[in-house]
Design a protein around this motif. Structure first.
Motif, short mmCIF file in Angstrom:
data_model
loop_
_atom_site.label_atom_id
_atom_site.label_comp_id
_atom_site.label_asym_id
_atom_site.label_seq_id
_atom_site.Cartn_x
_atom_site.Cartn_y
_atom_site.Cartn_z
N GLY A 93 0.76 -1.09 -0.20
CA GLY A 93 -0.02 0.03 0.00
C GLY A 93 0.88 1.18 -0.06
O GLY A 93 0.20 2.46 0.03
N LYS A 94 2.25 0.95 -0.17
CA LYS A 94 2.84 2.17 -0.02
C LYS A 94 2.73 3.27 -1.07
O LYS A 94 2.92 4.44 -1.23
N TYR A 96 0.04 3.75 -2.74
CA TYR A 96 -1.25 4.40 -2.59
C TYR A 96 -1.16 5.35 -1.67
O TYR A 96 -1.75 6.41 -1.77
N LYS A 97 -0.45 5.15 -0.55
CA LYS A 97 -0.29 6.31 0.39
C LYS A 97 0.55 7.51 -0.01
O LYS A 97 0.18 8.37 0.15
N GLY A 100 -1.71 9.48 -2.02
CA GLY A 100 -2.75 10.10 -1.03
C GLY A 100 -2.15 11.22 -0.52
O GLY A 100 -2.74 12.43 -0.41
N ASP A 101 -0.75 11.29 -0.13
CA ASP A 101 0.04 12.04 0.44
C ASP A 101 0.22 13.18 -0.62
O ASP A 101 0.06 14.39 -0.22
N LEU A 135 -6.86 -0.50 0.37
CA LEU A 135 -6.05 0.27 0.61
C LEU A 135 -6.22 1.58 -0.35
O LEU A 135 -6.01 2.55 -0.04
N GLN A 139 -7.25 5.55 1.11
CA GLN A 139 -6.79 6.97 0.35
C GLN A 139 -7.92 7.81 0.25
O GLN A 139 -7.84 8.96 0.50
N ARG A 142 -9.40 9.01 2.96
CA ARG A 142 -8.68 10.03 3.89
C ARG A 142 -8.81 11.44 3.17
O ARG A 142 -8.94 12.52 3.74
#
Length: 145
Positions: A93-94, A96-97, A100-101, A135, A139, A142
């Motif tokens: 999921g890195k 996707y994170k 998202g960030d 995952l 995002q 979030r």
């Protein structure tokens, strides 16, 4: 064709690693600040077939020539990374994170580009297996809040 050669070199590993780093440096130096060429420089690296491509992209976000207020540069790096299936859809999921960030930051300076980027890379979460879908959806949730 110089760009085609750069694409190949950007994904070299093992014994080709030093050639890769030299090609990246040389391509950048020869760009002489040309925006379109620099967009290609960012995109080729985001699309590289390397196990550490996410870490490389995260470093490129801090490069002096990367700016979230430049839509084409964002597309070159962020959207190209999201199209690089293996690292983007890594089950950790890195990827996707990271997206998202970046979208969270991008939304504050250019909401249209952020919306288009979201539509391009996270909206299709239903097409993926349960792990990846949850995952990706996390995002989106979030970003919604």
């Amino acid at each position: 064709d110089k760009l085609a050669a750069f694409n190949i070199l950007a994904s070299m590993s093992g014994e080709g690693e030093s050639a890769r780093e030299e090609a990246i440096r040389k391509f950048y130096d020869e760009a002489e600040g040309d925006s379109l060429v620099l967009d290609k420089w960012f995109a080729v690296q985001a699309d590289a077939d390397l196990p550490d491509v996410l870490e490389r992209v995260e470093k490129l976000v801090n490069h002096p020539d990367f700016n979230l207020t430049t839509p084409n540069r964002c597309r070159a790096l962020i959207l190209t990374f999201s199209a690089n299936a293996a690292p983007f859809h890594d089950e950790s999921g890195k990827g996707y994170k990271f997206i998202g960030d970046m979208l969270e930051k991008l939304d504050k300076v250019n909401s249209k580009v952020a919306a288009r980027t979201t539509a391009s890379c996270l909206i299709g979460w239903k097409k993926y297996n349960e792990t990846r879908a949850s995952l990706m959806k996390a995002q989106l949730e979030r970003l919604k809040s």
